[in-house]
Scaffold this motif. Structure first.
Motif, mmCIF file in Angstrom:
data_model
loop_
_atom_site.group_PDB
_atom_site.id
_atom_site.type_symbol
_atom_site.label_atom_id
_atom_site.label_comp_id
_atom_site.label_asym_id
_atom_site.label_seq_id
_atom_site.Cartn_x
_atom_site.Cartn_y
_atom_site.Cartn_z
ATOM 1 N N PRO A 57 0.800 -1.232 0.000
ATOM 2 C CA PRO A 57 0.000 0.000 0.000
ATOM 3 C C PRO A 57 0.832 1.282 0.000
ATOM 4 O O PRO A 57 0.463 2.259 -0.663
ATOM 5 N N THR A 58 1.955 1.299 0.700
ATOM 6 C CA THR A 58 2.765 2.525 0.723
ATOM 7 C C THR A 58 3.356 2.823 -0.646
ATOM 8 O O THR A 58 3.354 3.973 -1.094
ATOM 9 N N TRP A 59 3.842 1.770 -1.333
ATOM 10 C CA TRP A 59 4.396 1.978 -2.661
ATOM 11 C C TRP A 59 3.301 2.303 -3.670
ATOM 12 O O TRP A 59 3.503 3.095 -4.585
ATOM 13 N N ALA A 60 2.145 1.715 -3.496
ATOM 14 C CA ALA A 60 1.025 2.019 -4.397
ATOM 15 C C ALA A 60 0.639 3.494 -4.273
ATOM 16 O O ALA A 60 0.408 4.173 -5.283
ATOM 17 N N ALA A 61 0.598 3.995 -3.044
ATOM 18 C CA ALA A 61 0.250 5.408 -2.828
ATOM 19 C C ALA A 61 1.321 6.323 -3.423
ATOM 20 O O ALA A 61 0.999 7.349 -4.045
ATOM 21 N N ARG A 62 2.581 5.966 -3.236
ATOM 22 C CA ARG A 62 3.666 6.783 -3.807
ATOM 23 C C ARG A 62 3.586 6.818 -5.332
ATOM 24 O O ARG A 62 3.733 7.873 -5.952
ATOM 25 N N ARG A 64 0.956 6.283 -7.239
ATOM 26 C CA ARG A 64 -0.216 7.065 -7.663
ATOM 27 C C ARG A 64 0.068 8.563 -7.594
ATOM 28 O O ARG A 64 -0.338 9.308 -8.479
ATOM 29 N N SER A 65 0.752 9.003 -6.541
ATOM 30 C CA SER A 65 1.029 10.436 -6.413
ATOM 31 C C SER A 65 1.981 10.914 -7.504
ATOM 32 O O SER A 65 1.839 12.017 -8.022
ATOM 33 N N VAL A 66 2.945 10.070 -7.886
ATOM 34 C CA VAL A 66 3.884 10.431 -8.944
ATOM 35 C C VAL A 66 3.186 10.441 -10.304
ATOM 36 O O VAL A 66 3.443 11.301 -11.146
ATOM 37 N N MET A 67 2.275 9.505 -10.525
ATOM 38 C CA MET A 67 1.615 9.357 -11.829
ATOM 39 C C MET A 67 0.409 10.276 -12.004
ATOM 40 O O MET A 67 -0.163 10.333 -13.084
ATOM 41 N N GLN A 68 0.005 11.009 -10.970
ATOM 42 C CA GLN A 68 -1.223 11.789 -11.007
ATOM 43 C C GLN A 68 -1.305 12.730 -12.202
ATOM 44 O O GLN A 68 -2.364 12.880 -12.803
ATOM 45 N N ALA A 69 -0.216 13.351 -12.600
ATOM 46 C CA ALA A 69 -0.229 14.323 -13.687
ATOM 47 C C ALA A 69 -0.531 13.667 -15.030
ATOM 48 O O ALA A 69 -1.011 14.328 -15.943
ATOM 49 N N GLU A 70 -0.270 12.362 -15.152
ATOM 50 C CA GLU A 70 -0.462 11.675 -16.424
ATOM 51 C C GLU A 70 -1.819 10.998 -16.553
ATOM 52 O O GLU A 70 -2.108 10.397 -17.579
ATOM 53 N N LEU A 71 -2.631 11.068 -15.512
ATOM 54 C CA LEU A 71 -3.888 10.330 -15.510
ATOM 55 C C LEU A 71 -5.085 11.261 -15.640
ATOM 56 O O LEU A 71 -5.017 12.429 -15.260
ATOM 57 N N PRO A 72 -6.207 10.744 -16.152
ATOM 58 C CA PRO A 72 -7.412 11.569 -16.249
ATOM 59 C C PRO A 72 -7.997 11.827 -14.861
ATOM 60 O O PRO A 72 -7.887 10.984 -13.973
ATOM 61 N N TYR A 73 -8.592 12.975 -14.678
ATOM 62 C CA TYR A 73 -9.174 13.334 -13.387
ATOM 63 C C TYR A 73 -10.688 13.265 -13.445
ATOM 64 O O TYR A 73 -11.289 13.530 -14.471
ATOM 65 N N THR A 74 -11.282 12.926 -12.314
ATOM 66 C CA THR A 74 -12.740 12.841 -12.240
ATOM 67 C C THR A 74 -13.238 13.552 -10.997
ATOM 68 O O THR A 74 -13.950 12.989 -10.191
ATOM 69 N N GLY A 75 -12.859 14.778 -10.802
ATOM 70 C CA GLY A 75 -13.342 15.517 -9.636
ATOM 71 C C GLY A 75 -12.336 15.508 -8.513
ATOM 72 O O GLY A 75 -11.139 15.560 -8.739
ATOM 73 N N THR A 76 -12.824 15.440 -7.272
ATOM 74 C CA THR A 76 -11.939 15.479 -6.115
ATOM 75 C C THR A 76 -12.136 14.244 -5.258
ATOM 76 O O THR A 76 -13.195 13.622 -5.264
ATOM 77 N N ASN A 77 -11.106 13.920 -4.509
ATOM 78 C CA ASN A 77 -11.205 12.782 -3.601
ATOM 79 C C ASN A 77 -11.629 13.265 -2.217
ATOM 80 O O ASN A 77 -11.927 14.444 -2.016
ATOM 81 N N SER A 78 -11.599 12.374 -1.234
ATOM 82 C CA SER A 78 -12.062 12.733 0.111
ATOM 83 C C SER A 78 -11.174 13.780 0.772
ATOM 84 O O SER A 78 -11.608 14.486 1.669
ATOM 85 N N ASN A 79 -9.916 13.925 0.324
ATOM 86 C CA ASN A 79 -9.007 14.924 0.884
ATOM 87 C C ASN A 79 -9.101 16.263 0.170
ATOM 88 O O ASN A 79 -8.362 17.184 0.478
#
Length: 146
Positions: A57-62, A64-79
């Motif tokens: 889970p820690t590596w998955a979160a890291r 995802r945070s690095v790849m965020q700029a390359e992925l499509p967005y669908t609004g906002t998350n809980s944070n």
């Protein structure tokens, strides 16, 4: 010592490697039926989900945070930050089978074939049991002698 070489990986290199794997996976998925109709960013999201399922889970979160700029967005998350599209959020791939009755006919043929194979196997087992009646088991030769 003994011809063993040790390499120390840093988080930055590990993340760079994982990002390359996501991009490579997305490219290899192009043209595959499971991602038909998805654009490049959605394929990357799909590949990212496939890879993060295998990571801690820690590596998955890291990743995802690095790849965020390359992925499509669908609004906002809980944070309150941008929510990345995950494979589960993507539209389902239309089922190309079942459009005709051919699939049901194939399934019936396969079920009949399996039934015939099971009956044949049972007949062979019964024949072997019948032949073995009245003979001694090989294990009886190794038992305790009285």
């Amino acid at each position: 010592s003994g011809g063993v070489a040790f390499f120390r990986l840093c988080d930055k290199r590990t993340l760079a490697y994982l990002v390359c794997k996501v991009r490579s996976g997305a490219e290899r998925l192009q043209g595959h039926a499971c991602v038909q109709g998805l654009d490049a960013a959605e394929r990357r999201a799909y590949a990212l989900d496939l890879l993060t399922d295998l990571l801690a889970p820690t590596w998955a979160a890291r990743l995802r945070s690095v790849m965020q700029a390359e992925l499509p967005y669908t609004g906002t998350n809980s944070n309150g930050g941008p929510a990345v599209t995950h494979a589960a959020d993507l539209p389902p791939v239309p089922n190309q089978r079942n459009s005709t009755g051919e699939d049901a006919a194939e399934r019936r043929k396969m079920q009949e074939k399996l039934k015939r194979a099971a009956a044949s196997a049972q007949a062979k087992a019964d024949k072997a049991r019948k032949l073995a009646q009245g003979t001694k088991s090989i294990t009886s030769f190794f038992g305790a002698k009285a």
